[in-house]
Write a protein that holds these residues in place. Structure first.
Motif, PDB file in Angstrom:
ATOM      1  N   LEU A 425       0.831  -1.208   0.000  1.00  0.00           N
ATOM      2  CA  LEU A 425       0.000   0.000   0.000  1.00  0.00           C
ATOM      3  C   LEU A 425       0.864   1.257   0.000  1.00  0.00           C
ATOM      4  O   LEU A 425       0.509   2.265  -0.612  1.00  0.00           O
ATOM      5  N   TYR A 427       1.506   3.646   2.066  1.00  0.00           N
ATOM      6  CA  TYR A 427       0.653   4.801   2.367  1.00  0.00           C
ATOM      7  C   TYR A 427       1.465   6.070   2.624  1.00  0.00           C
ATOM      8  O   TYR A 427       1.085   7.159   2.193  1.00  0.00           O
ATOM      9  N   LYS A 467      -4.255   5.098  -2.975  1.00  0.00           N
ATOM     10  CA  LYS A 467      -3.118   4.175  -2.861  1.00  0.00           C
ATOM     11  C   LYS A 467      -3.485   2.764  -3.314  1.00  0.00           C
ATOM     12  O   LYS A 467      -2.666   2.063  -3.926  1.00  0.00           O
ATOM     13  N   VAL A 468      -4.706   2.338  -2.999  1.00  0.00           N
ATOM     14  CA  VAL A 468      -5.154   1.019  -3.435  1.00  0.00           C
ATOM     15  C   VAL A 468      -5.122   0.935  -4.962  1.00  0.00           C
ATOM     16  O   VAL A 468      -4.689  -0.078  -5.545  1.00  0.00           O
ATOM     17  N   VAL A 473      -3.297  -2.641  -4.971  1.00  0.00           N
ATOM     18  CA  VAL A 473      -3.417  -3.385  -3.716  1.00  0.00           C
ATOM     19  C   VAL A 473      -4.747  -4.129  -3.681  1.00  0.00           C
ATOM     20  O   VAL A 473      -5.799  -3.557  -4.000  1.00  0.00           O
ATOM     21  N   THR A 475      -7.967  -5.760  -1.945  1.00  0.00           N
ATOM     22  CA  THR A 475      -8.771  -5.588  -0.733  1.00  0.00           C
ATOM     23  C   THR A 475      -9.862  -6.653  -0.724  1.00  0.00           C
ATOM     24  O   THR A 475     -10.191  -7.240  -1.759  1.00  0.00           O
TER      25      THR A 475
END
Length: 511
Positions: A425, A427, A467-468, A473, A475
């Motif tokens: 991620l 972040y 960010k995803v 990324v 989820t």
């Protein structure tokens, strides 16, 4: 055997009780390392003495040992070998290696253990003192260089000067003065060799040799691979309860604050009990000290950001902080109440992606209403609404370019993740530029009409969605069993629900 590694272990007034339960394990790890590099290992146990005197003692013992060995290494007992090479190989006979910390740009701090305090102390002892202050948690040197320091004699003189100038005698100040004044041949220790693990630490990696646990969090060694559940509550001063676009925001925030303060202990206890029931560790972050470190590190120049928003970024930062010690991290907002003991860690495989609830459907429904009814409907939406987060994310993705602007709207009231997905991620990897981008959007650097402007702001969930998408990324959605919204209109909670997110703050109904 011509090299020695030693530590000092004695009761002191500072940190002794925190280290004591782990002392045997720490000594074993250092001893095993010393044997692996062909060095003798010593644990010196002097009579109890004042903490600062103990710090002078360890340097004086280096001088004594340098009469017997060609190379000497000292390590604080809270230094843990991680993936080390041979530390004795980084110096020759006439060299000393320590981790230097540059005090330039650091703010004033009255704490006698801070780098800036030691630098000012150094200035009081040495004209034209460089701002470098050396950390003596790990020192390695050749006998010639160590004896050249003549620390014991110099420290006696420096103590007298320190007393006259009001500074507290400090071994790191003195050794920083001596290596500069005597022009000692210093090898700057790589931060990957001496990794400082404090409350503001960066993640170590496979290149890290030694982890210096300043924060005394030894759980990642003593209990590897465990799960942890955490929450936080940082009290926001009344003056910082800032309205967004809704006239009721300040009232609502004041009401929430009153309810949190009334039920604080019970909200902590219910989550701690749940953690215990599922075999996870429990952490609660409620002190402002570490929060203020985070705040000053990232937000000192962004005065437009409300304290509410900073706290919500802080909870994501704490996930990274805890992922250094645990494989799986579960965050629960303070207003989340577990009502069953079903184990989320057993039900959800964090290897499949970050577990998080989405509000995308609500956002798209509101967007449709806006399209039908126009700005009149839009004006009723808060900056904290799912629609605002959806549009905010779209605006950021437009500014970044190269990505579809469709996005999921995440709710970070409950988030479960493992170390692997948090790393992906990324972040905080480009956080300053992300804040600049959000500021650009707030200031109107996007293609949306003016009627949308009140919906843009600094938001942790918006950045999470960005960010995803940008970092690809995975989820997995938390359903109502694991994240049930108990809102204003709700009166019944489904029987299968385990974690209730009490948006309405009617804690008296469950606690």
């Amino acid at each position: 055997m011509d090299k020695v590694l030693f530590t000092v272990w004695a009761p002191t007034s500072r940190n002794y009780e925190l280290i004591k339960p782990h002392a045997d394990m720490l000594i074993k790890k250092q001893r095993d390392y010393a044997i692996s590099v062909g060095a003798k290992y010593l644990v010196l146990q002097p009579d109890p003495m004042e903490y600062n005197e103990l710090q002078h003692y360890k340097i004086e013992q280096m001088e004594i040992l340098a009469k017997q060995y060609s190379k000497v290494c000292y390590m604080d007992l809270d230094v843990i070998p991680h993936n080390p090479g041979d530390i004795f190989d980084i110096v020759n006979d006439d060299q000393i290696s320590m981790l230097g910390i540059d005090a330039d740009g650091l703010h004033e701090n009255d704490d006698q253990y801070s780098v800036i305090y030691k630098y000012h102390h150094k200035q009081s002892l040495l004209y034209n003192a460089t701002p470098i202050v050396y950390n003596t948690g790990i020192i390695v040197g050749g006998a010639t260089a160590i004896n050249k320091l003549n620390y014991s004699s110099a420290a006696t003189e420096y103590r007298a000067i320190s007393k006259s100038t009001g500074y507290i005698p400090n071994n790191e100040t003195y050794i920083s003065v001596l290596v500069q004044y005597l022009n000692i041949n210093i090898v700057d220790m790589d931060p990957n060799i001496h990794h400082i693990f404090d409350h503001n630490a960066e993640m170590w990696d496979e290149h890290t040799w030694f982890i210096h646990c300043i924060n005394k969090n030894f759980e990642f060694i003593t209990n590897p691979g465990r799960n942890v559940i955490f929450s936080l509550y940082i009290d926001i001063p009344d003056k910082n309860l800032v309205a967004t676009n809704s006239k009721s925001d300040v009232y609502n925030d004041q009401h929430k604050k009153t309810k949190f303060n009334e039920y604080r202990d019970r909200l902590i206890q219910c989550k701690e009990s749940y953690a215990k029931s599922v075999g996870a560790d429990w952490k609660f972050f409620g002190d402002r000290e570490h929060y203020e470190i985070f705040k000053s590190s990232y937000f000192s120049t962004y005065h437009q950001i409300s304290e509410y928003d900073i706290i919500n970024f802080y909870k994501i930062w704490l996930m990274y902080y805890l992922s250094k010690q645990y494989d799986n991290v579960l965050y629960l907002d303070m207003d989340v109440v577990p009502i069953k003991t079903n184990n989320l860690f057993a039900a959800i495989d964090f290897n499949r992606g970050i577990a998080i609830h989405t509000n995308t459907e609500a956002a798209l429904n509101d967007l449709h209403k806006v399209e039908v009814k126009g700005y009149r409907k839009l004006a009723t939406k808060s900056i904290r609404s799912p629609l605002a987060k959806h549009l905010n994310t779209s605006a950021l993705l437009m500014n970044i370019g190269g990505h579809d602007t469709y996005n999921e709207v995440f709710n970070t009231g409950i988030v479960g993740a493992n170390r692997e997905w948090l790393t992906k991620l990324a972040y905080f990897d480009d956080f300053h530029n992300d804040l600049v981008s959000m500021l650009d959007v707030v200031d109107g650097d996007h293609i949306f009409p003016d009627g949308y402007n009140h919906l843009f702001g600094f938001d942790n969930e918006t950045l999470f969605s960005v960010k995803v998408i940008t970092n690809q990324v995975k989820t997995q959605p938390l359903n109502e069993t694991w994240h049930y919204f108990y809102d204003k209109k709700e009166t019944n909670i489904p029987s299968e629900t385990v974690l209730v997110h009490m948006i309405n703050k009617r804690f008296e109904e469950l606690l």
